[in-house]
Design a protein around this motif. Structure first.
Motif, PDB file in Angstrom:
ATOM      1  N   CYS A  38       0.838  -1.193   0.000  1.00 19.40           N
ATOM      2  CA  CYS A  38       0.000   0.000   0.000  1.00 19.40           C
ATOM      3  C   CYS A  38       0.878   1.250   0.000  1.00 19.40           C
ATOM      4  CB  CYS A  38      -0.891  -0.015   1.245  1.00 19.40           C
ATOM      5  SG  CYS A  38      -1.791   1.513   1.487  1.00 19.40           S
ATOM      6  N   PHE A  40       0.112   4.102   1.025  1.00 23.87           N
ATOM      7  CA  PHE A  40      -0.219   4.992   2.143  1.00 23.87           C
ATOM      8  C   PHE A  40       0.367   4.500   3.456  1.00 23.87           C
ATOM      9  CE2 PHE A  40      -3.573   5.444  -1.038  1.00 23.87           C
ATOM     10  CZ  PHE A  40      -3.481   6.810  -1.281  1.00 23.87           C
ATOM     11  N   CYS A  41       0.182   3.211   3.738  1.00 28.39           N
ATOM     12  CA  CYS A  41       0.678   2.701   5.017  1.00 28.39           C
ATOM     13  C   CYS A  41       1.831   1.725   4.828  1.00 28.39           C
ATOM     14  CB  CYS A  41      -0.461   2.027   5.785  1.00 28.39           C
ATOM     15  SG  CYS A  41      -1.141   0.581   4.948  1.00 28.39           S
ATOM     16  N   CYS A  56      -6.834  -1.069   0.329  1.00 24.65           N
ATOM     17  CA  CYS A  56      -5.908  -1.535   1.346  1.00 24.65           C
ATOM     18  C   CYS A  56      -6.692  -2.097   2.520  1.00 24.65           C
ATOM     19  CB  CYS A  56      -5.026  -0.377   1.799  1.00 24.65           C
ATOM     20  SG  CYS A  56      -3.925  -0.827   3.141  1.00 24.65           S
ATOM     21  N   LYS A  58      -5.438  -2.678   5.367  1.00 16.28           N
ATOM     22  CA  LYS A  58      -4.885  -2.148   6.610  1.00 16.28           C
ATOM     23  C   LYS A  58      -5.463  -0.774   6.941  1.00 16.28           C
ATOM     24  CE  LYS A  58      -1.954  -1.833  10.025  1.00 16.28           C
ATOM     25  NZ  LYS A  58      -2.349  -2.429  11.296  1.00 16.28           N
ATOM     26  N   CYS A  59      -5.317   0.166   6.006  1.00 12.94           N
ATOM     27  CA  CYS A  59      -5.802   1.516   6.287  1.00 12.94           C
ATOM     28  C   CYS A  59      -7.143   1.789   5.615  1.00 12.94           C
ATOM     29  CB  CYS A  59      -4.760   2.558   5.872  1.00 12.94           C
ATOM     30  SG  CYS A  59      -4.335   2.519   4.123  1.00 12.94           S
TER      31      CYS A  59
HETATM   32 ZN   LIG Z   1      -2.805   1.004   3.483  1.00 12.42          ZN
END
Ligand SMILES: [Zn+2]
Length: 74
Positions: A38, A40-41, A56, A58-59
């Motif tokens: 990802c 972003f994270c 994603c 995760k985020c």
């Molecule tokens: Zn993410």
């Protein structure tokens, strides 16, 4: 006969279409499968929802990128 791992997704075509084309295809297809990193994270939790749509786990971010890779064009 041993088939290289990265070719396995194009194996279904057998000897047809030529090796170069099948190489390209399996490269693209191997990017569909499996989680991506990802942007972003940076977790490996990215999945492709549809062509160009990535999410994603995760985020929970959903974003548009290239059809076959989550690389965002800047
Ligand atoms: Zn993410």
């Amino acid at each position: 006969m041993a088939v290289p791992k990265e070719l396995s997704s194009a194996k279904r075509f057998g000897p047809r279409y030529g090796r170069t084309l099948r190489n390209k295809l399996s490269k693209v297809e191997s990017q569909h499968k499996g989680k991506k990193k990802c942007p972003f994270c940076t977790w490996q939790k990215l999945k492709r929802l549809a062509a160009g749509i990535w999410q994603c786990d995760k985020c929970d971010k959903k974003f548009a990128a290239k059809a076959y890779s989550p690389k965002v064009q800047r």
